[in-house]
Design a protein around this motif. Structure first.
Motif, short mmCIF file in Angstrom:
data_model
loop_
_atom_site.label_atom_id
_atom_site.label_comp_id
_atom_site.label_asym_id
_atom_site.label_seq_id
_atom_site.Cartn_x
_atom_site.Cartn_y
_atom_site.Cartn_z
N LEU A 1 0.83 -1.20 0.00
CA LEU A 1 0.00 0.00 0.00
C LEU A 1 0.86 1.26 0.00
N TYR A 2 1.88 1.26 0.84
CA TYR A 2 2.78 2.42 0.89
C TYR A 2 3.53 2.59 -0.42
N ASN A 3 4.00 1.48 -0.98
CA ASN A 3 4.75 1.59 -2.23
C ASN A 3 3.88 2.09 -3.37
N ASN A 4 2.65 1.59 -3.43
CA ASN A 4 1.74 2.04 -4.50
C ASN A 4 1.50 3.54 -4.42
N LYS A 5 1.30 4.05 -3.21
CA LYS A 5 1.06 5.48 -3.04
C LYS A 5 2.29 6.31 -3.40
N ALA A 6 3.47 5.79 -3.05
CA ALA A 6 4.71 6.51 -3.37
C ALA A 6 4.91 6.62 -4.88
N VAL A 7 4.76 5.50 -5.56
CA VAL A 7 4.95 5.49 -7.02
C VAL A 7 3.89 6.37 -7.69
N GLU A 8 2.65 6.28 -7.21
CA GLU A 8 1.57 7.10 -7.77
C GLU A 8 1.87 8.59 -7.60
N PHE A 9 2.36 8.96 -6.44
CA PHE A 9 2.69 10.37 -6.17
C PHE A 9 3.80 10.85 -7.09
N ILE A 10 4.86 10.08 -7.20
CA ILE A 10 6.00 10.48 -8.04
C ILE A 10 5.57 10.62 -9.50
N ARG A 11 4.81 9.66 -9.98
CA ARG A 11 4.36 9.71 -11.38
C ARG A 11 3.44 10.91 -11.64
N SER A 12 2.58 11.20 -10.69
CA SER A 12 1.66 12.32 -10.90
C SER A 12 2.40 13.65 -10.90
N GLN A 13 3.41 13.79 -10.05
CA GLN A 13 4.18 15.03 -10.03
C GLN A 13 5.05 15.16 -11.27
N SER A 14 5.57 14.05 -11.74
CA SER A 14 6.36 14.07 -12.97
C SER A 14 5.51 14.50 -14.15
N GLN B 1 6.15 18.96 -11.80
CA GLN B 1 6.08 19.59 -10.49
C GLN B 1 7.20 19.08 -9.58
N SER B 2 7.97 19.99 -8.99
CA SER B 2 8.96 19.59 -8.00
C SER B 2 8.25 19.00 -6.78
N PHE B 3 8.87 18.03 -6.13
CA PHE B 3 8.17 17.37 -5.03
C PHE B 3 9.12 16.96 -3.92
N PHE B 4 8.53 16.81 -2.73
CA PHE B 4 9.21 16.30 -1.55
C PHE B 4 8.38 15.14 -1.03
N LEU B 5 8.96 13.96 -1.01
CA LEU B 5 8.28 12.76 -0.52
C LEU B 5 9.03 12.24 0.70
N TYR B 6 8.34 12.16 1.82
CA TYR B 6 8.90 11.63 3.05
C TYR B 6 8.23 10.31 3.36
N MET B 7 9.02 9.23 3.37
CA MET B 7 8.50 7.89 3.66
C MET B 7 9.09 7.41 4.98
N ALA B 8 8.23 7.19 5.97
CA ALA B 8 8.65 6.67 7.27
C ALA B 8 8.16 5.23 7.37
N LEU B 9 8.96 4.32 6.84
CA LEU B 9 8.58 2.91 6.77
C LEU B 9 8.90 2.22 8.09
N ASP B 10 7.93 1.51 8.65
CA ASP B 10 8.12 0.95 9.99
C ASP B 10 8.02 -0.57 10.03
N ASN B 11 8.15 -1.24 8.88
CA ASN B 11 7.92 -2.69 8.92
C ASN B 11 9.07 -3.46 9.55
N THR B 12 10.25 -2.80 9.78
CA THR B 12 11.33 -3.48 10.51
C THR B 12 11.29 -3.17 12.00
#
Length: 415
Positions: free
Chosen positions: A110-123, A127-138
């Protein structure tokens, strides 16, 4: 300024639990706010952990500079039996709860899908973008999709790390596919050292940063996460910027996450509030130089090691002074040292060989002087982490069994 930290002086607890109604003060300046002011699209994905009270969206990332938020207000494991199931948010709307409508293991996808979707939409919008991913599965207890089970020989922690690695790899591949890699800086780091737990296949290891003196002379077995020994503070930091940072370059300079705000602001050409006091330094010259400078340390930079509200240690260059010591999560009393414990953590990252304070009197005096000036100028934050009220928990629509708490006649929950 903050990416996601709560300043010293905010309480004796060390994180914002679901029963806490405190959080990141609106007066704090975040990276997202600075970059958004400069025209960047901003999104946060993953664990927020800086405050959320039921019915109070003003504490969520969308009120701290992020245009979009997809994630949880606290760690995935802060649910039953002590707390209600952890909610998953899209912006300011709860879209499900972990262990109920949302399977925790699926967060990786779910997190990966949203990240890729965000990057593609900004591209697509240029649009310049800042993406902060705080992954906690470890974070113990670790989680990962079932197809990663047995993927490594390191048990469940290894499998969770492999899933995190896949997630990051998908982001990098997306940047390459869109031709954004040469114009995008990617930073990978962690918020603390490894958590000591008695089941090693469920967690990482402090490795060489073992706090050997503490184990031998103070009886500590837990010198990782939660402690101010090197095992609690030393974390990996990887910077990826094809064409600007040469592959395989290793920097020996001591840096910290407090350096991220001034660095990213500088790289983006963003202006900072004139009255903003920062402890971090601008590292953009380091990245733009294509190689790290030969000087190994900025001797004027002092790092302060806090545990809750208590300043425990300080470091200047290779030298570190421990004024107070404690294990990561033990219940033993704090030990105050006079004279302080002195180590050279460049040549002795294990903190094994205690140095004579008298033989390094100039270094010790310099660090103590920096600590005194720090204490004189530090403005403690308004207490946040000790603001406890079980009404802050999101029990909406849950039975007592589902919520992990019971509503009493006074409308409170007890655990």
């Amino acid at each position: 300024g903050n990416l996601t930290t709560i300043p010293p002086g905010t309480g004796d607890h060390r994180v914002v639990h679901p029963n806490c109604y405190g959080g990141l003060p609106s007066s704090e300046t975040t990276v997202a706010e600075v970059l958004k002011e400069s025209g960047y699209a901003t999104m946060m994905i993953g664990k927020w952990h800086l405050g959320y009270s039921y019915g109070k969206p003003d504490q969520l990332p969308t009120r701290h500079g992020f245009d979009q938020f997809y994630g949880t207000p606290y760690t995935h494991c802060e649910g039953p039996p002590s707390y209600p199931p952890v909610p998953l948010f899209h912006n300011e709307s709860r879209i499900g709860r972990l262990g109920m409508e949302i399977k925790t293991d699926n967060l990786v996808y779910l997190y990966n899908n949203k990240a890729v979707e965000f990057i593609r939409s900004q591209s697509a919008a240029n649009q310049s973008f800042f993406l902060y991913m705080a992954l906690d599965n470890t974070h113990s207890a670790v989680y990962y999709p079932t197809n990663f089970t047995g993927y490594t020989r390191r048990g469940s922690f290894g499998d969770a790390t492999a899933a995190l690695d896949w997630n990051v790899g998908q982001v990098l591949d997306t940047l390459r596919d869109l031709g954004l890699d040469a114009n995008t800086l990617v930073l990978f780091t962690s918020d603390n050292g490894a958590w000591y737990i008695p089941t090693p296949l469920q967690a990482g290891t402090v490795g060489v940063f073992q706090g050997a003196y503490a184990a031998k002379n103070l009886g500590y077995t837990d010198t990782g996460k939660g402690s101010t020994w090197e095992g609690g503070f030393r974390v990996p930091a990887i910077a990826w910027w094809p064409g600007t940072i040469s592959p395989g370059t290793i920097g020996e300079n001591a840096t910290g996450s407090l350096d991220l705000l001034p660095t990213l602001a500088s790289l983006a050409g963003a202006s900072l509030p004139s009255d903003l006091v920062l402890d971090g330094q601008d590292l953009s010259p380091v990245f733009n130089a294509k190689k790290f400078p030969t000087d190994r340390y900025n001797e004027s930079k002092v790092f302060f090691y806090y545990r809750g509200n208590r300043l425990m240690a300080a470091r200047s260059g290779p030298y570190k002074l421990h004024f107070v010591t404690h294990s990561g999560f033990g219940h033993e009393p704090f030990v105050y040292h006079d004279p302080p414990l002195l180590f050279n953590v460049e040549v002795d990252p294990q903190e094994r060989g205690l140095l004579s304070v008298s033989s390094a009197s100039k270094v010790v005096a310099s660090i103590i002087g920096s600590v005194q000036r720090h204490n004189e100028t530090l403005v403690p934050g308004k207490p946040q982490l000790d603001l406890i009220d079980f009404q802050a928990m999101d029990c909406d629509g849950l039975t007592a069994v589902q919520s992990g708490c019971c509503k009493s006649a006074g409308g409170k929950c007890s655990v």
